[in-house]
Design a protein around this motif. Structure first.
Motif, short mmCIF file in Angstrom:
data_model
loop_
_atom_site.label_atom_id
_atom_site.label_comp_id
_atom_site.label_asym_id
_atom_site.label_seq_id
_atom_site.Cartn_x
_atom_site.Cartn_y
_atom_site.Cartn_z
N ARG A 1 5.49 4.50 2.08
CA ARG A 1 6.09 5.77 2.49
C ARG A 1 6.61 5.70 3.92
NH1 ARG A 1 1.52 8.27 0.04
NH2 ARG A 1 0.70 8.74 2.12
N ILE A 2 5.84 5.10 4.80
CA ILE A 2 6.25 4.99 6.19
C ILE A 2 7.50 4.12 6.32
CG2 ILE A 2 5.60 4.10 8.47
CD1 ILE A 2 2.70 4.89 7.77
N GLU B 1 0.84 -1.20 0.00
CA GLU B 1 0.00 0.00 0.00
C GLU B 1 0.88 1.25 0.00
OE1 GLU B 1 -2.61 -0.30 3.33
OE2 GLU B 1 -3.69 -2.05 2.53
N GLU B 2 0.41 2.28 -0.70
CA GLU B 2 1.23 3.48 -0.90
C GLU B 2 1.65 4.12 0.43
OE1 GLU B 2 1.00 7.84 -3.11
OE2 GLU B 2 -0.60 6.37 -3.38
N GLU B 3 0.70 4.31 1.35
CA GLU B 3 1.04 4.96 2.61
C GLU B 3 2.03 4.13 3.41
OE1 GLU B 3 -1.08 6.88 6.60
OE2 GLU B 3 -2.29 5.88 5.07
N THR B 4 1.83 2.79 3.42
CA THR B 4 2.75 1.92 4.15
C THR B 4 4.15 1.99 3.57
OG1 THR B 4 0.91 0.42 4.63
CG2 THR B 4 3.14 -0.44 4.95
#
Length: 292
Positions: free
Chosen positions: A113-114, A108-111
């Protein structure tokens, strides 16, 4: 005589154990288990020293003593690596990570990034630690920095009281009461909006003038001990009436007492200089944002 330490701001520090654990998990992502080549033996061969370092396997993925040390932050003590509580917790974390991967959370994109930020933070922190470890500081370096800091220290400290109110009119009314002989401490306790000092009769304790906002600092330095400002002083906090109680000279601390601070200052400066060098060498582009 008052002794003082040097102001210090260091842009570095070790990451928390949680981030270390996250990076350890990242390093293990995608491993289906130790390959025969990586373990240095063929299937069915005698147990190697590296095998002995494996404390558990989860669907073939190993958890080693080094993993436990990294996760827990414990010293490399063989007795601690087998601690059932720590190992059990790490097994639970690995199981949750594996389940997250099966569900595709890591894609997933947000994961992503994190995870990239965790990686960046860890590597940046490690880089700073390496830089400071490689820094060779001499006694002359420390002495020169000590003298530089002493030159920047204030020569005098002040002890003052103040009454802080919201309007100039209120401040002038209180100033009239002071001129009539009412106690400064009593008025401060009854009217000052600065809760920290009001309960002490407006007493601010000892401070260097430069640590106060400019208007306050300038007013204090114009007073003689026992004097009160003849007009209210305006700052971003409101209107002040200021009474200077006493002053004292500031003696610099012995160099040995601030050796650790001096080292940290020099380390921080070296890191900042390296960051500036990297900035100059890099091509950094920041697009202009459209005006609102």
């Amino acid at each position: 005589m008052a002794a003082s330490t040097f102001p210090l701001s260091a842009p570095r520090g070790l990451l928390a154990a949680a981030i270390l654990a996250a990076v350890t998990s990242l390093a293990a992502c995608g491993n289906d288990g130790p390959s025969d080549e990586r373990n240095g033996h063929e299937t069915g061969a005698a147990t190697t020293t590296e095998d002995a370092e494996i404390l558990a396997r989860i669907d073939g993925e190993p958890i080693t003593r080094a993993d436990v040390f990294t996760y827990s932050g414990l010293d490399d003590d063989p007795g601690m690596a087998g601690d059932d509580g720590v190992l059990d917790e790490l097994i639970s974390l690995r199981l949750l990570r594996q389940e997250a991967e099966r569900r595709g959370l890591h894609e997933e994109e947000e994961t992503r990034r994190i995870l990239e930020m965790v990686r960046t933070n860890f590597l940046a922190s490690e880089m700073m630690e390496r830089m400071t470890a490689e820094l060779e500081l001499t006694e002359d370096d420390l002495r020169a920095e000590y003298e530089r800091q002493v030159e920047q220290m204030a020569a005098e400290e002040y002890r003052a009281r103040h009454i802080l109110v919201e309007s100039e009119e209120t401040a002038r009314d209180l100033l009239a009461e002071l001129e009539d002989g009412v106690s400064f401490a009593e008025l401060a306790e009854a009217h000052s909006t600065d809760p920290g000092s009001a309960q002490r009769g407006g007493d601010l304790g000892w401070f260097e003038a430069g640590r106060m906002v400019p208007a306050f600092s300038d007013a204090v330095q114009r007073l003689e001990p026992g004097e009160t400002t003849t007009d209210p002083v305006e700052s971003r906090f409101g209107w002040h009436l200021i009474r200077l109680e006493e002053t004292r000279p500031v003696d610099p601390p012995p160099m040995e007492d601030v050796r650790a601070e001096l080292i940290e200052i020099l380390e921080s400066r070296a890191i900042q200089e390296e960051i500036e060098r990297l900035r100059e060498a890099a091509r950094i582009e920041i697009p202009e944002r459209p005006a609102n």
